[in-house]
Design a protein around this motif. Structure first.
Motif, PDB file in Angstrom:
ATOM      1  N   UNK A 190       0.667  -5.931  10.469  1.00  0.00           N
ATOM      2  CA  UNK A 190       0.698  -6.438   9.109  1.00  0.00           C
ATOM      3  C   UNK A 190       1.262  -7.854   9.139  1.00  0.00           C
ATOM      4  N   UNK A 191       0.629  -8.754   8.442  1.00  0.00           N
ATOM      5  CA  UNK A 191       1.119 -10.127   8.347  1.00  0.00           C
ATOM      6  C   UNK A 191       2.508 -10.093   7.693  1.00  0.00           C
ATOM      7  N   UNK A 192       3.492 -10.803   8.252  1.00  0.00           N
ATOM      8  CA  UNK A 192       4.833 -10.794   7.655  1.00  0.00           C
ATOM      9  C   UNK A 192       4.884 -11.333   6.226  1.00  0.00           C
ATOM     10  N   UNK A 193       3.849 -12.062   5.814  1.00  0.00           N
ATOM     11  CA  UNK A 193       3.801 -12.579   4.441  1.00  0.00           C
ATOM     12  C   UNK A 193       3.174 -11.592   3.467  1.00  0.00           C
ATOM     13  N   UNK A 194       2.873 -10.382   3.936  1.00  0.00           N
ATOM     14  CA  UNK A 194       2.209  -9.380   3.098  1.00  0.00           C
ATOM     15  C   UNK A 194       3.192  -8.267   2.756  1.00  0.00           C
ATOM     16  N   UNK A 195       3.194  -7.907   1.493  1.00  0.00           N
ATOM     17  CA  UNK A 195       3.984  -6.766   1.024  1.00  0.00           C
ATOM     18  C   UNK A 195       3.029  -5.670   0.581  1.00  0.00           C
ATOM     19  N   UNK A 196       3.343  -4.444   0.970  1.00  0.00           N
ATOM     20  CA  UNK A 196       2.576  -3.279   0.521  1.00  0.00           C
ATOM     21  C   UNK A 196       3.387  -2.579  -0.563  1.00  0.00           C
ATOM     22  N   UNK A 197       2.774  -2.379  -1.708  1.00  0.00           N
ATOM     23  CA  UNK A 197       3.439  -1.662  -2.801  1.00  0.00           C
ATOM     24  C   UNK A 197       2.754  -0.314  -2.981  1.00  0.00           C
ATOM     25  N   UNK A 198       3.472   0.767  -2.778  1.00  0.00           N
ATOM     26  CA  UNK A 198       2.871   2.093  -2.946  1.00  0.00           C
ATOM     27  C   UNK A 198       2.346   2.293  -4.373  1.00  0.00           C
ATOM     28  N   UNK A 199       1.193   2.922  -4.456  1.00  0.00           N
ATOM     29  CA  UNK A 199       0.558   3.255  -5.731  1.00  0.00           C
ATOM     30  C   UNK A 199       0.000   4.666  -5.610  1.00  0.00           C
ATOM     31  N   UNK A 214      -4.470   7.267   3.882  1.00  0.00           N
ATOM     32  CA  UNK A 214      -4.505   7.206   5.352  1.00  0.00           C
ATOM     33  C   UNK A 214      -4.639   5.770   5.849  1.00  0.00           C
ATOM     34  N   UNK A 215      -5.337   4.928   5.097  1.00  0.00           N
ATOM     35  CA  UNK A 215      -5.471   3.525   5.474  1.00  0.00           C
ATOM     36  C   UNK A 215      -4.129   2.820   5.336  1.00  0.00           C
ATOM     37  N   UNK A 216      -3.389   3.133   4.297  1.00  0.00           N
ATOM     38  CA  UNK A 216      -2.061   2.536   4.105  1.00  0.00           C
ATOM     39  C   UNK A 216      -1.170   2.888   5.294  1.00  0.00           C
ATOM     40  N   UNK A 217      -1.165   4.150   5.652  1.00  0.00           N
ATOM     41  CA  UNK A 217      -0.359   4.601   6.791  1.00  0.00           C
ATOM     42  C   UNK A 217      -0.798   3.913   8.080  1.00  0.00           C
ATOM     43  N   UNK A 218      -2.106   3.799   8.263  1.00  0.00           N
ATOM     44  CA  UNK A 218      -2.647   3.146   9.454  1.00  0.00           C
ATOM     45  C   UNK A 218      -2.204   1.679   9.520  1.00  0.00           C
ATOM     46  N   UNK A 219      -2.306   0.966   8.419  1.00  0.00           N
ATOM     47  CA  UNK A 219      -1.914  -0.447   8.375  1.00  0.00           C
ATOM     48  C   UNK A 219      -0.424  -0.598   8.675  1.00  0.00           C
ATOM     49  N   UNK A 220       0.380   0.287   8.114  1.00  0.00           N
ATOM     50  CA  UNK A 220       1.828   0.220   8.360  1.00  0.00           C
ATOM     51  C   UNK A 220       2.169   0.458   9.828  1.00  0.00           C
ATOM     52  N   UNK A 221       1.364   1.266  10.516  1.00  0.00           N
ATOM     53  CA  UNK A 221       1.665   1.646  11.894  1.00  0.00           C
ATOM     54  C   UNK A 221       0.856   0.885  12.943  1.00  0.00           C
ATOM     55  N   UNK A 222       0.033  -0.072  12.530  1.00  0.00           N
ATOM     56  CA  UNK A 222      -0.813  -0.790  13.488  1.00  0.00           C
ATOM     57  C   UNK A 222      -0.033  -1.380  14.654  1.00  0.00           C
ATOM     58  N   UNK A 223       1.120  -1.948  14.364  1.00  0.00           N
ATOM     59  CA  UNK A 223       1.886  -2.635  15.412  1.00  0.00           C
ATOM     60  C   UNK A 223       2.489  -1.674  16.446  1.00  0.00           C
ATOM     61  N   UNK A 224       2.388  -0.392  16.215  1.00  0.00           N
ATOM     62  CA  UNK A 224       2.888   0.599  17.164  1.00  0.00           C
ATOM     63  C   UNK A 224       1.847   0.947  18.234  1.00  0.00           C
TER      64      UNK A 224
END
Length: 90
Positions: free
Chosen positions: A14-23, A44-54
């Protein structure tokens, strides 16, 4: 980065300039640098994006997604890369 340059063999984050807001539908992704807003409509896409760097690669990150759904997720991730919401890992 153009969508054509999206490489599933690379790791992304995730780009450090991006914030994810749960909806209730998933999440809103807001880029504070370019002021773009994206709707992530699948939890599932939200979870995937949050965990990409792992993961060492996008393909590795997609391993937990059912195979028949992976093309949709690849397309969504390519779109997020094209809008600079996600970036290749360094």
């Amino acid at each position: 980065m153009a969508a054509a340059e999206f490489d599933i063999s690379r790791g992304y984050r995730l780009n450090p300039q991006v914030a994810l807001r749960p909806e209730p539908f998933g999440a809103l992704a807001y880029h504070f640098g370019n002021r773009k807003l994206s709707f992530l409509k699948v939890p599932e896409l939200v979870e995937l994006v949050r965990e990409l760097d792992e993961h060492a690669s996008v393909e590795e990150a997609l391993a937990r997604i059912p195979e028949q759904r992976r093309p949709q997720f690849r397309t969504a991730l390519a779109s997020l890369a094209a809008s600079d919401m996600i970036r290749p890992q360094e």
